[in-house]
Design an enzyme around this catalytic site. Sequence first.
Site, mmCIF file in Angstrom:
data_model
loop_
_atom_site.group_PDB
_atom_site.id
_atom_site.type_symbol
_atom_site.label_atom_id
_atom_site.label_comp_id
_atom_site.label_asym_id
_atom_site.label_seq_id
_atom_site.Cartn_x
_atom_site.Cartn_y
_atom_site.Cartn_z
ATOM 1 N N LYS A 23 38.362 46.238 35.076
ATOM 2 C CA LYS A 23 38.579 45.944 33.647
ATOM 3 C C LYS A 23 37.450 45.073 33.105
ATOM 4 C CE LYS A 23 42.447 43.592 32.505
ATOM 5 N NZ LYS A 23 42.129 42.344 31.766
ATOM 6 N N SER A 24 37.102 44.020 33.817
ATOM 7 C CA SER A 24 36.056 43.110 33.336
ATOM 8 C C SER A 24 34.724 43.840 33.183
ATOM 9 C CB SER A 24 35.867 41.957 34.322
ATOM 10 O OG SER A 24 37.023 41.157 34.357
ATOM 11 N N GLY A 96 42.732 39.617 25.948
ATOM 12 C CA GLY A 96 42.058 38.329 25.806
ATOM 13 C C GLY A 96 40.557 38.447 26.009
ATOM 14 N N ARG A 124 47.791 33.119 22.441
ATOM 15 C CA ARG A 124 46.883 32.563 23.460
ATOM 16 C C ARG A 124 45.814 31.663 22.825
ATOM 17 N NH1 ARG A 124 45.379 37.208 27.563
ATOM 18 N NH2 ARG A 124 44.574 35.408 28.696
ATOM 19 N N GLN A 170 35.681 34.071 30.486
ATOM 20 C CA GLN A 170 35.737 34.492 29.082
ATOM 21 C C GLN A 170 35.004 33.495 28.202
ATOM 22 O OE1 GLN A 170 39.818 35.406 28.122
ATOM 23 N NE2 GLN A 170 39.876 37.113 29.553
ATOM 24 N N ASP A 316 43.737 36.297 38.572
ATOM 25 C CA ASP A 316 44.678 37.324 38.111
ATOM 26 C C ASP A 316 45.644 37.782 39.207
ATOM 27 O OD1 ASP A 316 43.618 37.253 35.568
ATOM 28 O OD2 ASP A 316 42.196 38.886 35.940
ATOM 29 N N LYS A 343 48.085 32.934 30.343
ATOM 30 C CA LYS A 343 47.694 34.338 30.528
ATOM 31 C C LYS A 343 48.569 35.216 29.630
ATOM 32 C CE LYS A 343 44.325 33.590 33.282
ATOM 33 N NZ LYS A 343 42.963 33.881 32.804
ATOM 34 N N ARG A 347 52.557 32.760 33.428
ATOM 35 C CA ARG A 347 52.796 33.417 34.727
ATOM 36 C C ARG A 347 53.446 32.513 35.751
ATOM 37 N NH1 ARG A 347 47.449 37.336 34.885
ATOM 38 N NH2 ARG A 347 48.404 38.937 33.562
ATOM 39 N N ARG A 388 50.763 42.463 34.900
ATOM 40 C CA ARG A 388 50.639 42.074 36.316
ATOM 41 C C ARG A 388 51.970 41.570 36.874
ATOM 42 N NH1 ARG A 388 45.294 43.030 36.867
ATOM 43 N NH2 ARG A 388 43.889 42.167 35.307
HETATM 44 C C1 S3P Z 1 38.295 37.826 32.611
HETATM 45 C C2 S3P Z 1 38.377 36.483 32.901
HETATM 46 C C3 S3P Z 1 39.629 35.814 33.317
HETATM 47 C C4 S3P Z 1 40.693 36.819 33.741
HETATM 48 C C5 S3P Z 1 40.789 38.000 32.807
HETATM 49 C C6 S3P Z 1 39.452 38.719 32.733
HETATM 50 C C7 S3P Z 1 37.002 38.382 32.190
HETATM 51 O O1 S3P Z 1 40.126 35.070 32.226
HETATM 52 O O2 S3P Z 1 41.956 36.203 33.845
HETATM 53 O O3 S3P Z 1 41.773 38.917 33.233
HETATM 54 O O4 S3P Z 1 36.849 39.614 32.189
HETATM 55 O O5 S3P Z 1 36.102 37.598 31.855
HETATM 56 P P1 S3P Z 1 39.687 33.532 31.959
HETATM 57 O O6 S3P Z 1 38.256 33.508 31.596
HETATM 58 O O7 S3P Z 1 40.552 33.085 30.810
HETATM 59 O O8 S3P Z 1 40.009 32.826 33.241
#
Ligand code: S3P
Length: 436
Positions: A23-24, A96, A124, A170, A316, A343, A347, A388
């Site tokens: 996903k990232s 997010g 959030r 993020q 995650d 999250k 969670r 999740r």
């Molecule tokens: C992500 C960073 C994480 C993670 C999210 C994806 C990203 O969040 O929990 O599912 O793709 O940069 P945080 O930066 O808030 O920890």
Amino acid sequence: MTVNFQIEPGGRLSGALRVPGDKSVSHRAVMLGALAEGRTEVTGFLTGEDCLCTMRAFQAMGVRIEAVSPSHLIIHGVGLHGLQAPAHALDLGNSGTSMRLMAGLLAGQRFESTLTGDASLSRRPMGRVIEPLQRMGARIESQEGRAPLRILPVDGLQGIRFESPVASAQIKSCLLLAGLYAQGRTEVHEPEASRDHTERMLRAFGVTLEARPGYAALQGGQRLSGTRIEVPADISSAAFYMAGAAMTPGSDVTLTDVGVNPTRTGIIEVLRRMGADITLVNPREFGAEPVADIRVRGAQLQGVEIGRDLVAASIDEFPIIFVAAAAARGTTVVSGAEELRVKESDRIQTMCDGLRTLGIDAEARPDGMRVEGGTLQSGTIDSHGDHRVAMSFAMAALHAQGTISILDCANVDTSFPGFAELARQAGLRITVGRGV
Ligand code: S3P
């Protein structure tokens, strides 16, 4: 549409399984591909709702994206200054990552944009990106630090040096993307190393940056040139099968093509500390990202203590770690994980409530949880729309005495389309109920 899962107890997991794309990495491939000059070809793209939200947002800003197949995209980059003002608010659904990274990328534009999301995303915290972006010169209006975000046009941004109070990819990525539009240098320091996909991918697009664990910096005004991105399978999706197999004697699964970037492999370390039998085979690279096949054989797991040092690299994976803890012998204590409270759901609370519903002795703490391994009973779990949480409790059925029903599972599609089908193929006794 409402989606519920029902899982009959028992079973084992086996076979070679390929979970969907990371996903990232998928989000970043679309974002950087859109800002690049020339074509970017992406294979293995995650067709989950979150990444589709990112894709639609860039299409709404004039980026042409051809789908050779749903997971094979050709992005026709428009260059750093080629995005067009969107005609309407950009709806980022449950995502997010889309909202925080795009806030950075849009903060330096000469047009106005509005970012909205679903009820979970609108709860959030966005102040964590708004505040440093404002220090760079961005003009952003929010609802007391929450979405919708209205991002007003600016003439340019200034680079800053930012000490992030939380380890968050993020936040870091948001500021690096804004930094592309800033004069001078943008620097981000963080208390622990968060995932570094943005840094790796920016380099693949030809950007020069300085990066080491806990630190990243770049000079503004650099141009990106289109490239090829092969997206690895998502270790955060593989984690459900890895933990499910690890905690169930007789299981033997191999997850193929999994991204094993060291900023993401905390789950392997945690499961191994619990006594899991895990081997990585066929290590190789998909562009800038390391990949391997992961073989997991079932064993009796033991409780473990997990502190802050392992949190960022498995952020995650805590929902499934809590389930593995319930199936283990002895006590598991997680600390330093207060980020779990912000999250897609809280969670710590949703997982603690669910485990208690299934008869497990669990105690929620401000920054983690204590879980006593035990016998999981049947029960009905409210996932609170958290993908999740839903997938983790599905795997709990491998260890349960009776049927587990899970409500509000539609958001599983945000990160893992096809989860239930793959799980059934692997040996989980899962059925999906759909209603309107
Ligand atoms: C992500 C960073 C994480 C993670 C999210 C994806 C990203 O969040 O929990 O599912 O793709 O940069 P945080 O930066 O808030 O920890």
